[in-house]
Motif scaffolding. Structure first.
Motif, PDB file in Angstrom:
ATOM      1  N   LEU A  21       0.598  -1.134  -0.519  1.00 17.57           N
ATOM      2  CA  LEU A  21      -0.271  -0.127   0.019  1.00 17.57           C
ATOM      3  C   LEU A  21       0.610   1.520  -0.154  1.00 17.57           C
ATOM      4  CD1 LEU A  21      -2.920   1.294  -0.005  1.00 17.57           C
ATOM      5  CD2 LEU A  21      -2.459   1.485   2.890  1.00 17.57           C
ATOM      6  N   ASP A  22       0.493   2.396  -0.815  1.00 15.27           N
ATOM      7  CA  ASP A  22       0.875   3.611  -1.400  1.00 15.27           C
ATOM      8  C   ASP A  22       0.146   4.222  -0.034  1.00 15.27           C
ATOM      9  OD1 ASP A  22       3.154   5.079  -2.032  1.00 15.27           O
ATOM     10  OD2 ASP A  22       3.821   4.428  -3.538  1.00 15.27           O
ATOM     11  N   VAL A  23       0.737   5.464   0.576  1.00 17.21           N
ATOM     12  CA  VAL A  23      -0.992   6.170   1.219  1.00 17.21           C
ATOM     13  C   VAL A  23       0.335   8.033   1.354  1.00 17.21           C
ATOM     14  CG1 VAL A  23      -1.797   6.708   3.031  1.00 17.21           C
ATOM     15  CG2 VAL A  23      -0.973   4.488   2.840  1.00 17.21           C
ATOM     16  N   GLU A  24      -1.460   8.538  -0.329  1.00 16.84           N
ATOM     17  CA  GLU A  24      -1.170   9.858   0.156  1.00 16.84           C
ATOM     18  C   GLU A  24      -1.234  10.500   1.473  1.00 16.84           C
ATOM     19  OE1 GLU A  24      -1.794  13.517  -3.639  1.00 16.84           O
ATOM     20  OE2 GLU A  24      -3.175  11.753  -3.379  1.00 16.84           O
ATOM     21  N   LEU A  25      -0.576  11.668   1.527  1.00 19.91           N
ATOM     22  CA  LEU A  25      -0.711  12.283   3.218  1.00 19.91           C
ATOM     23  C   LEU A  25      -0.934  14.070   2.376  1.00 19.91           C
ATOM     24  CD1 LEU A  25       2.414  11.016   5.016  1.00 19.91           C
ATOM     25  CD2 LEU A  25       0.595   9.665   4.407  1.00 19.91           C
ATOM     26  N   TRP A  26      -0.265  14.010   1.425  1.00 15.09           N
ATOM     27  CA  TRP A  26      -1.029  14.997   1.636  1.00 15.09           C
ATOM     28  C   TRP A  26      -1.009  15.851  -0.235  1.00 15.09           C
ATOM     29  CZ3 TRP A  26       3.327  15.098   4.257  1.00 15.09           C
ATOM     30  CH2 TRP A  26       4.621  15.445   3.630  1.00 15.09           C
ATOM     31  N   TYR A  80     -11.330  -2.226  14.782  1.00 18.12           N
ATOM     32  CA  TYR A  80     -12.174  -2.265  13.777  1.00 18.12           C
ATOM     33  C   TYR A  80     -13.909  -3.192  14.080  1.00 18.12           C
ATOM     34  CZ  TYR A  80      -9.105   0.543  12.486  1.00 18.12           C
ATOM     35  OH  TYR A  80      -7.723   1.715  12.040  1.00 18.12           O
ATOM     36  N   ILE A  81     -14.733  -2.466  13.482  1.00 16.74           N
ATOM     37  CA  ILE A  81     -15.898  -2.610  13.165  1.00 16.74           C
ATOM     38  C   ILE A  81     -16.127  -2.650  11.943  1.00 16.74           C
ATOM     39  CG2 ILE A  81     -18.855  -3.590  13.310  1.00 16.74           C
ATOM     40  CD1 ILE A  81     -17.853  -4.142  17.142  1.00 16.74           C
ATOM     41  N   PHE A  82     -16.390  -3.274  10.942  1.00 18.82           N
ATOM     42  CA  PHE A  82     -17.129  -2.801   9.371  1.00 18.82           C
ATOM     43  C   PHE A  82     -18.189  -2.746   9.403  1.00 18.82           C
ATOM     44  CE2 PHE A  82     -12.569  -2.497   9.165  1.00 18.82           C
ATOM     45  CZ  PHE A  82     -12.754  -0.464   8.885  1.00 18.82           C
ATOM     46  N   GLN A  83     -19.074  -2.342   8.640  1.00 22.22           N
ATOM     47  CA  GLN A  83     -20.837  -2.934   8.570  1.00 22.22           C
ATOM     48  C   GLN A  83     -20.906  -2.752   7.056  1.00 22.22           C
ATOM     49  OE1 GLN A  83     -23.749  -1.805  11.667  1.00 22.22           O
ATOM     50  NE2 GLN A  83     -22.183   0.118  11.822  1.00 22.22           N
ATOM     51  N   GLU A 126      -8.249   3.001   6.621  1.00 20.18           N
ATOM     52  CA  GLU A 126      -7.929   2.691   7.528  1.00 20.18           C
ATOM     53  C   GLU A 126      -7.177   2.089   7.587  1.00 20.18           C
ATOM     54  OE1 GLU A 126      -9.025   4.010  10.526  1.00 20.18           O
ATOM     55  OE2 GLU A 126     -10.527   5.441   9.279  1.00 20.18           O
ATOM     56  N   HIS A 127      -7.439   0.726   6.478  1.00 16.73           N
ATOM     57  CA  HIS A 127      -6.181   0.294   6.143  1.00 16.73           C
ATOM     58  C   HIS A 127      -4.210   1.403   5.557  1.00 16.73           C
ATOM     59  CE1 HIS A 127      -3.339  -2.296   3.064  1.00 16.73           C
ATOM     60  NE2 HIS A 127      -3.348  -2.481   4.219  1.00 16.73           N
ATOM     61  N   ALA A 128      -5.390   2.928   4.922  1.00 17.37           N
ATOM     62  CA  ALA A 128      -4.598   3.273   5.024  1.00 17.37           C
ATOM     63  C   ALA A 128      -3.462   4.006   6.685  1.00 17.37           C
ATOM     64  CB  ALA A 128      -4.632   4.323   4.288  1.00 17.37           C
ATOM     65  N   VAL A 129      -4.831   4.047   7.400  1.00 16.89           N
ATOM     66  CA  VAL A 129      -4.313   5.173   8.742  1.00 16.89           C
ATOM     67  C   VAL A 129      -3.166   4.247   9.172  1.00 16.89           C
ATOM     68  CG1 VAL A 129      -5.321   5.278  11.164  1.00 16.89           C
ATOM     69  CG2 VAL A 129      -6.654   5.647   8.805  1.00 16.89           C
ATOM     70  N   ARG A 130      -3.564   3.149   9.361  1.00 21.19           N
ATOM     71  CA  ARG A 130      -2.977   1.788  10.166  1.00 21.19           C
ATOM     72  C   ARG A 130      -1.043   1.574   9.636  1.00 21.19           C
ATOM     73  NH1 ARG A 130      -5.477  -1.815  13.292  1.00 21.19           N
ATOM     74  NH2 ARG A 130      -3.486  -3.588  13.341  1.00 21.19           N
ATOM     75  N   VAL A 131      -1.145   1.875   8.271  1.00 18.54           N
ATOM     76  CA  VAL A 131       0.080   2.631   7.629  1.00 18.54           C
ATOM     77  C   VAL A 131       0.868   3.717   8.659  1.00 18.54           C
ATOM     78  CG1 VAL A 131       0.960   2.929   5.681  1.00 18.54           C
ATOM     79  CG2 VAL A 131      -0.658   0.516   5.829  1.00 18.54           C
ATOM     80  N   ILE A 132      -0.112   4.017   8.527  1.00 22.35           N
ATOM     81  CA  ILE A 132       0.466   5.711   9.352  1.00 22.35           C
ATOM     82  C   ILE A 132       0.461   5.702  10.342  1.00 22.35           C
ATOM     83  CG2 ILE A 132       0.124   8.413   9.495  1.00 22.35           C
ATOM     84  CD1 ILE A 132      -1.583   8.173   7.526  1.00 22.35           C
ATOM     85  N   THR A 157      -0.456   0.328  16.377  1.00 22.47           N
ATOM     86  CA  THR A 157      -1.493  -0.427  15.625  1.00 22.47           C
ATOM     87  C   THR A 157      -2.315  -0.724  16.106  1.00 22.47           C
ATOM     88  OG1 THR A 157       0.284  -1.392  14.488  1.00 22.47           O
ATOM     89  CG2 THR A 157      -0.345   0.574  13.389  1.00 22.47           C
ATOM     90  N   ASP A 158      -1.494  -2.091  17.011  1.00 30.36           N
ATOM     91  CA  ASP A 158      -2.225  -2.593  17.616  1.00 30.36           C
ATOM     92  C   ASP A 158      -2.958  -2.896  18.781  1.00 30.36           C
ATOM     93  OD1 ASP A 158      -0.757  -4.589  16.050  1.00 30.36           O
ATOM     94  OD2 ASP A 158       0.431  -5.283  17.468  1.00 30.36           O
ATOM     95  N   ARG A 159      -3.123  -1.322  19.395  1.00 29.78           N
ATOM     96  CA  ARG A 159      -4.411  -0.645  19.875  1.00 29.78           C
ATOM     97  C   ARG A 159      -5.936  -0.135  19.420  1.00 29.78           C
ATOM     98  NH1 ARG A 159      -1.150   2.627  23.996  1.00 29.78           N
ATOM     99  NH2 ARG A 159       1.140   1.368  24.004  1.00 29.78           N
TER     100      ARG A 159
END
Length: 331
Positions: free
Chosen positions: A183-188, A325-328, A284-290, A320-322
């Motif tokens: 995953l490559d995440v754009e921050l800004w 998520y629950i995705f609906q 949220e995948h990107a959030v975990r990388v950040i 990240t281990d803290r």
């Protein structure tokens, strides 16, 4: 409120923590056009909140857990948001109908700028990207590019006249399990209007705020502000005089984090759970990388670890281990 000294010049603030912070929603302006769907989603969320709280109580040996709930309003990228008084009424009424209480409400724009503090910039400055083995330094640093990845991207083919394309190599994830999920995440992004923070970057700041690990020169960031009480006049309600609103007229004038319930447990918590639409899974995948690349002040992390330890709790070393998520899906 107390402080613990980490150096001769800086003290790190301590504060109360909940066991769990539950995010019960993330609102876009379009959601207000679907009140029935909003109520249905809130009812489903309430069931998860009750179940999660009960499960946590069992893990604590029957003790009553300290659980706080929060809601994030996107006033950063959305235009035409209703005024705070109107929008908060819609959210809290939908929650009340579902038997759910919202303790804190936060503005997403505050994750970018909180008063004079450039909060997203502060977090970005604490991103530490460790190049994996085999990296050749051709990729610009995160500070220059505004992009963060969780491994090694495919190398760019070298185009040479009269020579065929080089052999393709796949990207590789750091600490992969058999196969990579790169995953490559754009921050800004930067423009003439200034820097625009991405949704994953702001959501990462939001998670770190909820975990209580962010500090500015040792001081806590993101202290909730209480709702101003509505005090009727001594003669009761005057029908010719409109009731005074509890909230400012504009979102810009709203506190970054608003405490809606006076008796709520603390906003920051040892762990977080976010109950979100499945549409947020990629974000949220990107959030975990950040979050996995951010290095908060060591003293802040240590204070929280010791606080949990005094309660007989062992926190994961990795931030990240803290996060849970629950995705609906669609109802």
């Amino acid at each position: 409120m107390t402080y613990e000294e980490t150096s001769a010049k800086q003290r790190t603030e301590r504060f109360g923590m909940s066991h769990l912070s539950i995010e019960v929603g993330h609102l876009y302006a379009d959601d207000l056009a679907r009140p029935d769907t909003l109520k249905a989603e809130m009812a489903s969320t309430a069931a998860w909140v009750h179940g999660t709280t009960e499960a946590l109580s069992k893990r604590l040996g029957g003790r009553r857990p300290r659980v706080s709930t929060c809601y994030l309003v996107d006033d950063y990228s959305q235009q035409g948001m209703p005024p705070p008084e109107e929008l908060i009424a819609v959210i809290t009424e939908a929650a009340a109908d579902a038997g759910l209480r919202i303790d804190y409400l936060a503005r997403e724009s505050a994750c970018a700028t909180m008063g004079p503090l450039q909060l997203a910039g502060l977090v970005a400055d604490r991103i530490v990207f460790e190049p994996p083995p085999g990296a050749n330094g051709s990729r610009p640093s995160v500070a220059r590019s505004g992009w963060l990845c969780n491994g090694v991207p495919s190398p760019k083919p070298k185009g040479v006249a009269m020579v065929g394309p080089g052999e393709w190599k796949p990207p590789s994830q750091n600490a992969k399990r058999d196969h990579s999920v790169f995953l490559d995440v754009e921050l800004w992004s930067d423009s003439a209007e200034g820097r625009r923070w991405s949704c994953p970057m702001l959501a990462a700041v939001w998670q770190l705020l909820r975990l209580g690990v962010l500090r500015n020169q040792g001081r806590r960031i993101g202290v909730p502000e209480a709702v101003e009480a509505v005090v009727p006049d001594e003669h009761g309600h005057d029908p010719d005089r409109p009731a005074r609103a509890r909230f400012p007229e504009t979102w810009e004038a709203m506190p970054p984090i608003l405490q809606l319930e006076p008796t709520a447990f603390p906003f920051p918590a040892y762990r977080t759970v976010s109950i979100l639409s499945v549409n947020y899974l990629e974000v949220e995948h990107a959030v975990r990388v950040i979050c996995g690349s951010v290095r908060p002040e060591a003293s802040a992390v240590e204070i929280i670890r010791k606080s949990a330890e005094r309660e007989g709790l062992v926190l994961p070393a990795e931030i990240t281990d803290r996060l849970s998520y629950i995705f609906q899906g669609p109802l």
